[in-house]
Design a protein around this motif. Structure first.
Motif, PDB file in Angstrom:
ATOM      1  N   LEU A   1      -0.443  -1.524  -7.035  1.00 46.46           N
ATOM      2  CA  LEU A   1      -1.753  -0.982  -6.759  1.00 46.46           C
ATOM      3  C   LEU A   1      -2.193  -1.979  -6.761  1.00 46.46           C
ATOM      4  O   LEU A   1      -3.140  -3.237  -5.830  1.00 46.46           O
ATOM      5  CB  LEU A   1      -1.866  -0.227  -7.110  1.00 46.46           C
ATOM      6  CG  LEU A   1      -3.715  -0.163  -6.787  1.00 46.46           C
ATOM      7  CD1 LEU A   1      -3.788   0.416  -5.018  1.00 46.46           C
ATOM      8  CD2 LEU A   1      -3.833   1.569  -7.643  1.00 46.46           C
ATOM      9  N   ALA A   2      -2.303  -3.128  -7.627  1.00 42.70           N
ATOM     10  CA  ALA A   2      -3.757  -3.964  -7.896  1.00 42.70           C
ATOM     11  C   ALA A   2      -2.664  -5.703  -7.365  1.00 42.70           C
ATOM     12  O   ALA A   2      -3.188  -6.393  -6.872  1.00 42.70           O
ATOM     13  CB  ALA A   2      -3.307  -4.679  -9.295  1.00 42.70           C
ATOM     14  N   GLN A   3      -1.332  -5.488  -6.982  1.00 43.46           N
ATOM     15  CA  GLN A   3      -0.919  -6.614  -6.164  1.00 43.46           C
ATOM     16  C   GLN A   3      -1.707  -6.029  -4.231  1.00 43.46           C
ATOM     17  O   GLN A   3      -1.759  -7.070  -4.110  1.00 43.46           O
ATOM     18  CB  GLN A   3       0.263  -6.216  -5.324  1.00 43.46           C
ATOM     19  CG  GLN A   3       1.500  -6.674  -7.075  1.00 43.46           C
ATOM     20  CD  GLN A   3       3.350  -6.690  -6.093  1.00 43.46           C
ATOM     21  OE1 GLN A   3       3.214  -7.194  -5.835  1.00 43.46           O
ATOM     22  NE2 GLN A   3       3.421  -5.956  -7.277  1.00 43.46           N
ATOM     23  N   VAL A   4      -1.815  -5.123  -4.065  1.00 43.13           N
ATOM     24  CA  VAL A   4      -2.606  -5.023  -2.948  1.00 43.13           C
ATOM     25  C   VAL A   4      -3.930  -5.740  -2.714  1.00 43.13           C
ATOM     26  O   VAL A   4      -4.623  -5.709  -1.931  1.00 43.13           O
ATOM     27  CB  VAL A   4      -2.836  -3.301  -2.717  1.00 43.13           C
ATOM     28  CG1 VAL A   4      -3.608  -2.472  -1.348  1.00 43.13           C
ATOM     29  CG2 VAL A   4      -1.176  -2.602  -2.659  1.00 43.13           C
ATOM     30  N   VAL A   5      -5.136  -4.699  -4.658  1.00 45.20           N
ATOM     31  CA  VAL A   5      -6.304  -5.326  -4.570  1.00 45.20           C
ATOM     32  C   VAL A   5      -6.523  -6.708  -4.431  1.00 45.20           C
ATOM     33  O   VAL A   5      -7.498  -7.327  -4.412  1.00 45.20           O
ATOM     34  CB  VAL A   5      -6.869  -4.213  -5.644  1.00 45.20           C
ATOM     35  CG1 VAL A   5      -8.408  -4.897  -5.928  1.00 45.20           C
ATOM     36  CG2 VAL A   5      -6.802  -3.064  -5.437  1.00 45.20           C
TER      37      VAL A   5
ATOM     38  N   ALA B   1      10.020   3.322   2.628  1.00 44.22           N
ATOM     39  CA  ALA B   1      11.650   4.073   1.656  1.00 44.22           C
ATOM     40  C   ALA B   1      11.510   3.060   0.833  1.00 44.22           C
ATOM     41  O   ALA B   1      12.460   3.224  -0.425  1.00 44.22           O
ATOM     42  CB  ALA B   1      12.105   2.708   3.229  1.00 44.22           C
ATOM     43  N   ALA B   2      10.780   1.954   0.456  1.00 48.73           N
ATOM     44  CA  ALA B   2      10.667   1.429  -0.438  1.00 48.73           C
ATOM     45  C   ALA B   2      10.524   2.941  -2.410  1.00 48.73           C
ATOM     46  O   ALA B   2      11.289   2.373  -3.092  1.00 48.73           O
ATOM     47  CB  ALA B   2      10.143  -0.237  -1.222  1.00 48.73           C
ATOM     48  N   ALA B   3       9.678   2.477  -1.760  1.00 48.10           N
ATOM     49  CA  ALA B   3       8.875   3.790  -2.429  1.00 48.10           C
ATOM     50  C   ALA B   3      10.312   4.999  -2.800  1.00 48.10           C
ATOM     51  O   ALA B   3       9.938   5.611  -4.189  1.00 48.10           O
ATOM     52  CB  ALA B   3       7.617   4.846  -1.983  1.00 48.10           C
ATOM     53  N   VAL B   4      10.845   5.303  -2.290  1.00 48.79           N
ATOM     54  CA  VAL B   4      12.057   6.453  -2.665  1.00 48.79           C
ATOM     55  C   VAL B   4      13.374   5.478  -3.126  1.00 48.79           C
ATOM     56  O   VAL B   4      13.806   6.301  -3.753  1.00 48.79           O
ATOM     57  CB  VAL B   4      12.682   6.617  -0.863  1.00 48.79           C
ATOM     58  CG1 VAL B   4      13.883   7.343  -1.179  1.00 48.79           C
ATOM     59  CG2 VAL B   4      12.231   7.570  -0.748  1.00 48.79           C
ATOM     60  N   MET B   5      13.724   4.247  -3.117  1.00 44.22           N
ATOM     61  CA  MET B   5      14.535   3.670  -3.514  1.00 44.22           C
ATOM     62  C   MET B   5      14.471   3.310  -4.724  1.00 44.22           C
ATOM     63  O   MET B   5      15.326   3.395  -5.803  1.00 44.22           O
ATOM     64  CB  MET B   5      15.134   2.249  -2.554  1.00 44.22           C
ATOM     65  CG  MET B   5      16.404   1.885  -3.091  1.00 44.22           C
ATOM     66  SD  MET B   5      17.191   0.368  -1.720  1.00 44.22           S
ATOM     67  CE  MET B   5      15.079  -0.378  -1.954  1.00 44.22           C
TER      68      MET B   5
ATOM     69  N   ILE C   1       1.273  -1.286   0.080  1.00 43.57           N
ATOM     70  CA  ILE C   1       0.133   0.120   0.068  1.00 43.57           C
ATOM     71  C   ILE C   1       0.998   0.611   0.149  1.00 43.57           C
ATOM     72  O   ILE C   1       0.739   1.966  -0.686  1.00 43.57           O
ATOM     73  CB  ILE C   1      -0.822   0.339   1.261  1.00 43.57           C
ATOM     74  CG1 ILE C   1      -2.307  -0.833   1.076  1.00 43.57           C
ATOM     75  CG2 ILE C   1      -1.782   1.601   1.197  1.00 43.57           C
ATOM     76  CD1 ILE C   1      -3.108  -1.252   2.446  1.00 43.57           C
ATOM     77  N   ALA C   2       1.549   1.459   1.299  1.00 41.48           N
ATOM     78  CA  ALA C   2       2.840   2.814   0.885  1.00 41.48           C
ATOM     79  C   ALA C   2       3.848   2.856   0.148  1.00 41.48           C
ATOM     80  O   ALA C   2       3.706   4.007  -0.677  1.00 41.48           O
ATOM     81  CB  ALA C   2       3.953   2.376   2.333  1.00 41.48           C
ATOM     82  N   TYR C   3       3.280   1.421  -0.709  1.00 41.32           N
ATOM     83  CA  TYR C   3       4.675   2.182  -1.744  1.00 41.32           C
ATOM     84  C   TYR C   3       4.111   1.942  -3.072  1.00 41.32           C
ATOM     85  O   TYR C   3       4.527   3.268  -3.642  1.00 41.32           O
ATOM     86  CB  TYR C   3       5.325   0.099  -2.143  1.00 41.32           C
ATOM     87  CG  TYR C   3       6.300   0.215  -3.798  1.00 41.32           C
ATOM     88  CD1 TYR C   3       7.006   0.766  -4.081  1.00 41.32           C
ATOM     89  CD2 TYR C   3       5.966  -1.411  -4.477  1.00 41.32           C
ATOM     90  CE1 TYR C   3       7.742   0.718  -4.829  1.00 41.32           C
ATOM     91  CE2 TYR C   3       7.413  -1.306  -5.090  1.00 41.32           C
ATOM     92  CZ  TYR C   3       7.831  -0.169  -5.843  1.00 41.32           C
ATOM     93  OH  TYR C   3       8.116  -0.395  -6.828  1.00 41.32           O
TER      94      TYR C   3
END
Length: 516
Positions: free
Chosen positions: A445-449, A144-148, A89-91
């Motif tokens: 996002l699809a993975q979250v859903v 952090a992953a979304a930053v990296m 979700i955060a990613y």
């Protein structure tokens, strides 16, 4: 005699994907400039791809550890889903923002900052004392992953040239394709090993020494390129972030928590509320674009031929992929008594076939790729259908299960792997970075859903608790996954026909130009 119309998919895809990095950054490192020649290019590539792979693994490595987390931390079914989905979700929410920050502050700086944050968050996850702490630190991991992760493609762009860049991109594609499934296998190995009697904790703690070593190597080797100081693309679309984030949360949180909370009123309110929130986000993005700024979701990108159906296809395939992995991992351990290691290894055939297809699809002639993508999704649907008799009577199919996993990985990989790259073929270089970010965000996002919807279906149909579900729950999930895959195949067929029309139009134009 040159024949440009017969260029391979690899050549066409490489030209497009390689342009998805920041074009302003690319100008700073000239292809033929001696200053642009990197030192230790192999070490640079290994560093950023290992970091990328490590972050991708954490999207799925936890799946086979969920039964152990349930036992040790007394986590509920919803808690387990949040442990799995909170990271993604955060990613998913912050991925595009992370890419924009890299353009503003420097890609190598953001890679190192994200890697440091990811390593510290992994340590915190590994020592968490309750479910709430674990979920919180998983979200921090995702941030952090979304930053990296968005910096990896730009670092490849600014470091490698020509054929070396094409090889680096092939390696990046293979890592992207196989990371999710390999996480399942590695998670099984670590949980079964029960290092130092720590049960599930090494699943997260293994990142700590790797992250420290990678950071030291990155600090010494990654090229430093000063980011440009001007341009609309050098500002964060804060309004877009502030409206997109609650939209995604309003959609996903009720899906994740609804089953365990017996579908409360607040859940339905959030689900309904996600619709006007989405409308608000789109209106905000239009206003941002009208001001001449750079929105998170550029409308001109979505208007490019093939982008929308490609987004839908990628979304549907990743919903099936992530949701099926999540539910199957719980089912094999909870209902069938598989060990964590055996559960992880059960996904090895899927990982192998998915990774190989994703690495070698570029060798397929361009005019066949769209047709084979459709065939691949149909094969994937058949593989999902084959799961129904395997699971419904309480078994798993024995050796046929592993064959089916091999076929499933092949079909889904053939349907999904080329789509993201081919979707970029008609996007101008100036919009390629935004298009790539939009497609990547869609996939995450699809993975979250997928975890939320298919996971909820599995938990709802299964009698008793999630870890003691019966075979008919997996059969029901397989039916739903098969149906979604068939819908994705419809969009693959549409993309094939669109590609054929574009080829015919190009041939007609070329013929007219020759005659003139």
């Amino acid at each position: 005699m040159n024949q440009p119309n017969r260029a391979t998919t690899a050549e066409r895809a490489s030209r497009t994907v390689l342009s998805t990095a920041d074009p302003q950054t690319a100008e700073k490192v000239k292809p033929d400039s001696p200053a642009g020649a990197p030192k230790r290019p192999g070490l640079i590539l290994a560093t950023i791809l290992v970091g990328y792979f490590m972050a991708l693994l954490d999207g799925s490595i936890v799946n086979v550890a969920l039964p152990s987390i349930h036992e040790k931390l007394h986590a509920s079914g919803a808690g387990l889903q949040m442990v799995a989905a909170g990271y993604i979700i955060a990613y998913a929410v912050l991925l595009v923002t992370g890419a924009r920050l890299g353009r503003i502050l420097g890609h190598e700086r953001l890679f190192k900052a994200g890697l440091a944050g990811f390593t510290v968050a992994s340590l915190a996850c590994g020592v968490a004392q309750n479910t709430g702490q674990l979920i919180t630190f998983r979200v921090v991991q995702g941030v952090a992953a979304a930053v990296m992760l968005p910096q990896v493609l730009s670092l490849i762009q600014q470091t490698f040239q020509g054929e070396a860049r094409a090889r680096a991109m092939s390696a990046w594609t293979a890592v992207l394709a196989s990371g999710i499934v390999v996480g399942q296998v590695l998670g099984g190995v670590l949980v079964t090993a029960n290092l130092f009697g720590w049960s599930w904790r090494p699943v997260f703690l293994v990142n700590v020494p790797i992250g420290v070593v990678l950071w030291v190597v990155a600090a010494r080797t990654l090229p430093s390129v000063r980011p440009p100081s001007t341009g609309a693309g050098n500002k964060v679309d804060l309004a877009g972030v502030l409206t997109l984030s609650p939209t995604i949360l309003a959609l996903v949180v009720p899906l994740v928590l609804g089953h365990d909370e017996h579908w409360p009123v607040w859940g339905w309110v959030l689900l309904v509320g996600s619709v006007p929130l989405l409308a608000l986000f789109l209106a905000v993005e239009r206003r941002v674009a009208a001001r001449g700024a750079s929105p998170i979701l550029p409308g001109r990108v979505l208007r490019r031929p093939g982008i929308k159906p490609s987004l839908i296809l990628i979304f549907l395939v990743m919903v099936v992929y992530a949701g099926n992995l999540f539910a199957t991992a719980i089912h094999l351990q909870g209902a069938l008594g598989f060990s964590a290691l055996r559960t992880g290894l059960a996904f090895a055939p899927c990982a192998a076939s998915f990774g190989l297809v994703s690495f070698y699809w570029r060798k397929i002639p361009a005019h066949l790729v769209r047709r084979l993508a459709l065939v691949g999704l149909l094969i994937g649907a058949v593989a999902m259908a084959a799961q129904i008799p395997m699971f419904k009577d309480g078994g798993y199919g024995g050796g046929w299960f592993y064959v089916d996993q091999l076929v499933l990985g092949f079909g889904i990989g053939l349907g999904n792997a080329p789509t993201m790259t081919l979707a970029l073929l008609n996007v101008p270089v100036t919009d390629a970075a935004d298009a790539s970010g939009t497609l990547a965000t869609t996939a995450q996002l699809a993975q979250v859903v997928g975890i939320a919807t298919l996971g909820t279906l599995y938990l709802s149909v299964a009698p008793g608790k999630a870890l003691h579900s019966a075979g008919h729950a997996m059969a029901a999930l397989s039916v739903a996954a098969m149906a979604v895959t068939l819908v994705a195949a419809v969009f693959a067929h549409y993309l094939y026909r669109l590609d054929r029309r574009q080829r015919q139009a190009a041939a007609t134009t070329a013929t007219a130009a020759t005659a003139a």
